[in-house]
Design a protein around this motif. Structure first.
Motif, short mmCIF file in Angstrom:
data_model
loop_
_atom_site.label_atom_id
_atom_site.label_comp_id
_atom_site.label_asym_id
_atom_site.label_seq_id
_atom_site.Cartn_x
_atom_site.Cartn_y
_atom_site.Cartn_z
N GLY A 1 0.82 -1.21 0.00
CA GLY A 1 0.00 0.00 0.00
C GLY A 1 0.84 1.25 0.00
N ASN A 2 1.91 1.24 0.78
CA ASN A 2 2.78 2.41 0.82
C ASN A 2 3.52 2.61 -0.48
OD1 ASN A 2 1.83 2.74 3.39
ND2 ASN A 2 3.83 2.75 4.37
N ALA A 3 3.85 1.52 -1.17
CA ALA A 3 4.52 1.65 -2.47
C ALA A 3 3.62 2.36 -3.48
CB ALA A 3 4.91 0.26 -2.99
N TYR A 4 2.32 2.16 -3.36
CA TYR A 4 1.39 2.84 -4.28
C TYR A 4 1.41 4.35 -4.09
CZ TYR A 4 -0.65 -1.06 -6.76
OH TYR A 4 -0.84 -2.13 -7.61
N ALA A 5 1.77 4.83 -2.92
CA ALA A 5 1.92 6.29 -2.74
C ALA A 5 3.00 6.80 -3.69
CB ALA A 5 2.27 6.61 -1.29
N PHE A 6 4.07 6.04 -3.82
CA PHE A 6 5.15 6.45 -4.72
C PHE A 6 4.74 6.34 -6.19
CE2 PHE A 6 7.62 4.71 -0.99
CZ PHE A 6 7.83 5.95 -0.42
N LEU A 7 3.95 5.33 -6.51
CA LEU A 7 3.48 5.22 -7.90
C LEU A 7 2.55 6.38 -8.25
CD1 LEU A 7 2.94 1.37 -8.22
CD2 LEU A 7 4.75 2.78 -9.24
N SER A 8 1.73 6.81 -7.31
CA SER A 8 0.86 7.98 -7.55
C SER A 8 1.71 9.24 -7.75
CB SER A 8 -0.11 8.18 -6.39
OG SER A 8 -1.07 7.15 -6.38
N LEU A 9 2.74 9.38 -6.93
CA LEU A 9 3.64 10.53 -7.08
C LEU A 9 4.39 10.47 -8.40
CD1 LEU A 9 4.87 10.77 -3.41
CD2 LEU A 9 3.72 12.60 -4.69
N TYR A 10 4.77 9.29 -8.82
CA TYR A 10 5.44 9.16 -10.12
C TYR A 10 4.52 9.60 -11.25
CZ TYR A 10 7.52 7.17 -14.27
OH TYR A 10 8.02 7.01 -15.54
N ARG A 11 3.27 9.14 -11.21
CA ARG A 11 2.31 9.55 -12.25
C ARG A 11 2.10 11.06 -12.24
NH1 ARG A 11 -1.63 6.26 -10.16
NH2 ARG A 11 -3.06 7.99 -10.33
N LEU A 12 2.08 11.65 -11.07
CA LEU A 12 1.85 13.09 -10.96
C LEU A 12 3.05 13.90 -11.45
CD1 LEU A 12 0.06 15.45 -9.90
CD2 LEU A 12 1.27 15.19 -7.71
N THR A 13 4.25 13.51 -11.02
CA THR A 13 5.44 14.33 -11.26
C THR A 13 6.31 13.84 -12.41
OG1 THR A 13 6.86 13.06 -9.76
CG2 THR A 13 5.55 14.87 -8.80
N ARG A 14 6.22 12.55 -12.73
CA ARG A 14 7.10 11.88 -13.70
C ARG A 14 8.56 11.89 -13.24
NH1 ARG A 14 3.10 9.39 -15.39
NH2 ARG A 14 2.27 9.70 -17.47
N GLU A 15 8.79 12.09 -11.96
CA GLU A 15 10.15 12.06 -11.42
C GLU A 15 10.50 10.62 -11.08
OE1 GLU A 15 10.71 14.92 -8.29
OE2 GLU A 15 9.75 16.50 -9.47
N THR A 16 11.62 10.15 -11.62
CA THR A 16 12.00 8.74 -11.48
C THR A 16 12.32 8.33 -10.04
OG1 THR A 16 14.28 9.26 -12.07
CG2 THR A 16 12.80 8.56 -13.86
N ILE A 17 12.58 9.28 -9.17
CA ILE A 17 12.85 8.93 -7.78
C ILE A 17 11.67 8.17 -7.17
CG2 ILE A 17 12.03 11.13 -6.82
CD1 ILE A 17 14.29 10.86 -4.71
N TYR A 18 10.46 8.52 -7.55
CA TYR A 18 9.28 7.86 -6.99
C TYR A 18 9.10 6.46 -7.56
CZ TYR A 18 8.56 12.51 -5.25
OH TYR A 18 8.76 13.73 -4.62
N GLU A 19 9.40 6.29 -8.83
CA GLU A 19 9.37 4.95 -9.40
C GLU A 19 10.41 4.07 -8.71
OE1 GLU A 19 9.81 2.68 -13.71
OE2 GLU A 19 10.54 4.74 -13.50
N GLY A 20 11.57 4.63 -8.47
CA GLY A 20 12.63 3.88 -7.78
C GLY A 20 12.25 3.50 -6.36
N ARG A 21 11.58 4.39 -5.67
CA ARG A 21 11.15 4.08 -4.31
C ARG A 21 10.10 2.98 -4.30
NH1 ARG A 21 11.02 10.06 -1.37
NH2 ARG A 21 13.29 10.31 -1.35
N ALA A 22 9.18 3.02 -5.25
CA ALA A 22 8.17 1.95 -5.36
C ALA A 22 8.86 0.62 -5.65
CB ALA A 22 7.16 2.29 -6.44
N LYS A 23 9.85 0.64 -6.51
CA LYS A 23 10.57 -0.58 -6.84
C LYS A 23 11.37 -1.09 -5.64
CE LYS A 23 10.90 0.02 -11.81
NZ LYS A 23 11.78 0.27 -12.97
N ALA A 24 11.91 -0.19 -4.85
CA ALA A 24 12.64 -0.60 -3.65
C ALA A 24 11.71 -1.32 -2.68
CB ALA A 24 13.29 0.61 -2.98
N PHE A 25 10.51 -0.78 -2.49
CA PHE A 25 9.54 -1.43 -1.60
C PHE A 25 9.12 -2.78 -2.19
CE2 PHE A 25 7.55 1.80 1.50
CZ PHE A 25 8.78 2.42 1.72
N ALA A 26 8.91 -2.85 -3.51
CA ALA A 26 8.52 -4.09 -4.15
C ALA A 26 9.63 -5.13 -4.05
CB ALA A 26 8.17 -3.83 -5.62
#
Length: 155
Positions: A78-103
């Motif tokens: 669930g917390n990883a989805y916060a980063f995926l939402s931020l990635y969709r909003l900002t397109r900043e790869t740091i959020y995709e990376g954080r989601a992948k780290a949690f995954a």
């Protein structure tokens, strides 16, 4: 809702008026608020306050680290989805990376976390919100993160 943030942590209370700054989950806390604020920023793109608050909530999730459960409601997925939402909003790869780290953490530790701290462990081991089904959704959504949506919540 943004005015209810705890001033020192940036987290959100689990219920109105609750003074305990304890939970950082989708179901109560900064992770769910990050997703909600991302949506508000998309609906009201001219209002920078929603975007900034979403990013701040995401930072709270990151700083609080990993949880001890796997599910969407109060777990790592669930917390990883916060980063995926931020990635969709900002397109900043740091959020995709954080989601992948949690995954990645879930990939290596998910099976043993299914029952940690949960009196219904076997009963909910594969459920969407408390078990591995939410984790499977996360892994699926990471293949095309710009299309990721929190299961059963985001449309």
């Amino acid at each position: 809702m943004m005015a209810t943030r705890f001033p020192h942590s940036g987290n959100y209370p689990s219920s109105e008026g609750n003074p305990r700054d304890k939970f950082v989950h989708w179901s109560h806390g900064a992770a769910g608020m990050a997703i909600t604020l991302c949506k508000a920023s998309q609906v009201f793109p001219g209002d920078r306050e929603f975007r900034d608050a979403a990013i701040e909530a995401g930072e709270v999730v990151w700083k609080n680290g990993l949880l001890k459960k796997v599910g969407l409601a109060d777990g790592v997925a669930g917390n990883a989805y916060a980063f995926l939402s931020l990635y969709r909003l900002t397109r900043e790869t740091i959020y995709e990376g954080r989601a992948k780290a949690f995954a990645s953490f879930l990939y290596h530790n998910g099976r043993e976390l299914v029952t940690v701290g949960d009196t219904h462990g076997a009963e909910h081991a594969y459920s969407l919100f408390q078990g591995l089904a939410g984790t499977a959704c996360l892994w699926f959504d990471l293949h095309v993160p710009e299309n990721a949506r929190f299961p059963g919540y985001e449309l």
